[in-house]
Design a protein around this motif. Structure first.
Motif, short mmCIF file in Angstrom:
data_model
loop_
_atom_site.label_atom_id
_atom_site.label_comp_id
_atom_site.label_asym_id
_atom_site.label_seq_id
_atom_site.Cartn_x
_atom_site.Cartn_y
_atom_site.Cartn_z
N TYR A 203 -12.35 7.77 1.32
CA TYR A 203 -11.85 8.99 1.96
C TYR A 203 -12.26 10.26 1.20
O TYR A 203 -12.14 11.35 1.73
CB TYR A 203 -10.31 8.94 2.06
CG TYR A 203 -9.83 7.84 2.99
CD1 TYR A 203 -10.00 7.95 4.37
CD2 TYR A 203 -9.22 6.69 2.50
CE1 TYR A 203 -9.56 6.96 5.24
CE2 TYR A 203 -8.77 5.69 3.36
CZ TYR A 203 -8.94 5.83 4.72
OH TYR A 203 -8.51 4.85 5.57
N ASP B 127 -5.82 -4.30 0.39
CA ASP B 127 -6.78 -4.37 1.51
C ASP B 127 -7.38 -5.77 1.62
O ASP B 127 -7.71 -6.21 2.72
CB ASP B 127 -7.95 -3.40 1.30
CG ASP B 127 -7.55 -1.94 1.20
OD1 ASP B 127 -6.84 -1.47 2.09
OD2 ASP B 127 -7.96 -1.27 0.23
N ILE C 262 -0.71 -1.89 7.57
CA ILE C 262 -1.74 -1.66 8.60
C ILE C 262 -3.05 -1.41 7.86
O ILE C 262 -3.21 -0.36 7.24
CB ILE C 262 -1.44 -0.44 9.50
CG1 ILE C 262 -0.06 -0.55 10.16
CG2 ILE C 262 -2.54 -0.30 10.57
CD1 ILE C 262 0.30 0.64 11.07
N ASP C 263 -3.95 -2.37 7.87
CA ASP C 263 -5.28 -2.11 7.32
C ASP C 263 -6.16 -1.70 8.50
O ASP C 263 -6.40 -2.50 9.41
CB ASP C 263 -5.84 -3.35 6.62
CG ASP C 263 -7.16 -3.01 5.95
OD1 ASP C 263 -7.19 -2.03 5.18
OD2 ASP C 263 -8.17 -3.67 6.24
N GLY C 264 -6.60 -0.45 8.43
CA GLY C 264 -7.29 0.13 9.59
C GLY C 264 -6.41 1.18 10.23
O GLY C 264 -6.36 1.31 11.46
N THR C 265 -5.71 1.94 9.39
CA THR C 265 -4.75 2.94 9.92
C THR C 265 -5.44 3.97 10.82
O THR C 265 -4.86 4.42 11.81
CB THR C 265 -4.01 3.63 8.76
OG1 THR C 265 -3.30 2.63 8.03
CG2 THR C 265 -3.02 4.66 9.24
N ARG D 227 -19.51 -0.81 10.80
CA ARG D 227 -18.40 -0.13 10.14
C ARG D 227 -17.24 -0.20 11.14
O ARG D 227 -17.18 0.56 12.10
CB ARG D 227 -18.79 1.32 9.84
CG ARG D 227 -17.93 2.05 8.82
CD ARG D 227 -16.47 2.18 9.15
NE ARG D 227 -15.82 3.07 8.20
CZ ARG D 227 -14.80 2.73 7.44
NH1 ARG D 227 -14.28 1.51 7.52
NH2 ARG D 227 -14.27 3.61 6.61
N GLU E 268 -18.11 -3.13 -0.16
CA GLU E 268 -17.47 -1.82 -0.12
C GLU E 268 -17.04 -1.42 -1.52
O GLU E 268 -16.64 -2.25 -2.32
CB GLU E 268 -16.25 -1.82 0.83
CG GLU E 268 -15.65 -0.42 1.00
CD GLU E 268 -14.70 -0.29 2.20
OE1 GLU E 268 -14.61 -1.23 3.02
OE2 GLU E 268 -14.06 0.78 2.31
N GLY F 287 -17.59 -0.28 4.53
CA GLY F 287 -16.64 0.78 4.84
C GLY F 287 -16.87 1.93 3.88
O GLY F 287 -17.61 1.79 2.89
N PHE F 288 -16.22 3.04 4.18
CA PHE F 288 -16.40 4.24 3.37
C PHE F 288 -15.02 4.75 2.93
O PHE F 288 -14.05 4.64 3.67
CB PHE F 288 -17.12 5.32 4.18
CG PHE F 288 -18.41 4.82 4.79
CD1 PHE F 288 -19.46 4.40 3.98
CD2 PHE F 288 -18.55 4.70 6.17
CE1 PHE F 288 -20.63 3.90 4.54
CE2 PHE F 288 -19.72 4.21 6.73
CZ PHE F 288 -20.76 3.80 5.92
N GLY G 185 -13.77 -0.43 10.24
CA GLY G 185 -12.57 0.32 9.90
C GLY G 185 -11.41 -0.49 9.36
O GLY G 185 -10.31 0.04 9.20
N SER G 186 -11.63 -1.76 9.05
CA SER G 186 -10.59 -2.56 8.39
C SER G 186 -11.28 -3.53 7.43
O SER G 186 -11.98 -4.45 7.87
CB SER G 186 -9.75 -3.32 9.42
OG SER G 186 -9.04 -4.37 8.77
N ALA G 187 -11.05 -3.31 6.15
CA ALA G 187 -11.67 -4.18 5.14
C ALA G 187 -11.21 -5.62 5.30
O ALA G 187 -11.99 -6.57 5.14
CB ALA G 187 -11.33 -3.67 3.74
N GLU H 183 0.83 -1.21 0.00
CA GLU H 183 0.00 0.00 0.00
C GLU H 183 0.86 1.26 0.00
O GLU H 183 0.53 2.24 -0.67
CB GLU H 183 -0.94 0.01 1.21
CG GLU H 183 -1.67 1.35 1.36
CD GLU H 183 -2.98 1.29 2.11
OE1 GLU H 183 -3.21 0.33 2.85
OE2 GLU H 183 -3.77 2.24 1.94
C1 IPD Z 1 -9.00 1.25 4.79
C2 IPD Z 1 -9.78 0.29 5.65
C3 IPD Z 1 -11.21 0.74 5.76
C4 IPD Z 1 -11.86 0.89 4.41
C5 IPD Z 1 -11.05 1.83 3.53
C6 IPD Z 1 -9.62 1.32 3.43
P1 IPD Z 1 -6.44 1.68 5.36
O1 IPD Z 1 -7.65 0.84 4.65
O2 IPD Z 1 -9.73 -1.00 5.10
O3 IPD Z 1 -12.02 -0.17 6.48
O4 IPD Z 1 -13.16 1.40 4.58
O5 IPD Z 1 -11.65 1.81 2.25
O6 IPD Z 1 -8.87 2.21 2.63
O7 IPD Z 1 -6.44 3.05 4.73
O8 IPD Z 1 -6.71 1.70 6.80
O9 IPD Z 1 -5.24 0.86 5.01
#
Ligand code: IPD
Ligand code: CA
Length: 292
Positions: free
Chosen positions: A186, A238, A106-109, A210, A231, A183-184, A212-214, A88
């Motif tokens: 940015y 991810d 880190i997925d869920g930064t 929701r 999503e 998830g949503f 925060g980590s796909a 990433e």
């Molecule tokens: C995000 C997470 C989040 C998802 C975002 C991703 P990141 O990855 O997976 O749940 O909704 O679309 O970008 O930015 O934390 O690596």
């Protein structure tokens, strides 16, 4: 073609080699994910802040995203120097073997930044071109949450496990009783579209989560903690490992209208819920953003 006698064209090896190679890939994915997980959990600096932002002011990167991706690249290339690595934070380093490691340090930064425990390191070994939807498939993967210690692993054609226990998804509930994770993105226009879709979907299901980590959302579909996930906007890093966890646990991962999962849309659940979700999301216009 029978896999029992001739091997699998996905790996280009006979079955004995294939078994050994895939088992080795899962071991390496797991070891790399656990080492990176220990790093981000144990070496989190006091007063951790945002190092830089990406697609919007809320799309953040921390020093630990970089440190963990550096560690993943080091561990993976030390063991398998000819493989490519797509991460990433640092993009694609091409290889020569046809196998590419797809990693999310880190997925869920955002959770990590806020001290929330729902984040994971995701490591997958894939065959094909992970930059092109439908042109790659995961062979082995690991999603590790260093805060809970949960480690999901999967191996193509051989199964999925949570902390070493085999995962097998049961029959899903009908849509009106299904708990669905999402998830949503940015960017603002993407979020307006996602809010519009959510407003259409929410009255048709039990509820939304929701987290925060796909990667964790998908693994929780496989573990039965949620019934489904969708999503728009997630990238290969991810989801590469967690998609394999879902399919190996007996679920389906799809895009809309017969397309493969892609940044346009990913939907995951056991059938027939996956098909019902795809239909509801298509009717809600989930494959489009709102105008900028
Ligand atoms: C995000 C997470 C989040 C998802 C975002 C991703 P990141 O990855 O997976 O749940 O909704 O679309 O970008 O930015 O934390 O690596
Ligand atoms: Ca991610």
């Amino acid at each position: 073609m029978s896999e029992g006698t001739t091997g699998n064209p996905a790996t280009g090896r006979d079955n004995a080699h294939q078994d050994c190679e895939i088992a080795e890939l899962v071991r390496l994915a797991t070891s790399a994910a656990q080492q990176a997980g220990a790093l981000v959990r144990d070496r989190r600096p006091a007063g951790l802040g945002v190092e830089r932002t990406k697609t919007s002011p809320t799309d953040v990167v921390t020093v630990m995203d970089h440190a963990a991706e550096d560690l993943l690249r080091e561990v993976l290339t030390a063991q398998r120097p000819g493989d490519g690595v797509l991460g990433e934070e640092h993009g694609l380093q091409p290889g020569s073997t046809g196998l590419v490691w797809v990693v999310d340090p880190i997925d869920g930064t955002v959770n990590y930044l806020y001290g929330l425990p729902t984040y994971a390191v995701s490591v997958a070994a894939v065959r094909g071109d992970p930059m092109v939807p439908g042109a790659w498939s995961p062979l082995a993967g690991c999603v590790h949450n260093p805060e809970t210690g949960q480690t999901w692993t999967a191996s193509a054609g051989r199964g999925a496990w949570l902390d070493g226990q085999p995962l097998r998804m049961g029959a899903p509930p009908p849509m009106e009783r299904a708990l669905i994770a999402t998830g949503f993105g940015y960017r603002e226009a993407r979020r307006r579209g996602q809010a519009r879709v959510l407003a259409r979907l929410l009255p048709q299901i039990r509820d939304i989560r929701r987290q925060g980590s796909a990667a964790i959302d998908l693994c929780q579909v496989a573990s039965g903690n949620v019934d489904g996930y969708y999503e728009r906007g997630v990238q290969a890093w991810d989801v590469a490992a967690a998609m394999l966890v879902v399919t190996e646990a007996g679920g389906r991962v799809s895009g809309l209208e017969g397309r493969p999962p892609s940044p346009d849309m990913i939907v995951a659940a056991a059938e027939p819920l996956c098909g019902a979700l795809v239909a509801a999301l298509t009717a809600a216009g989930a494959g489009e953003d709102d105008p900028e």
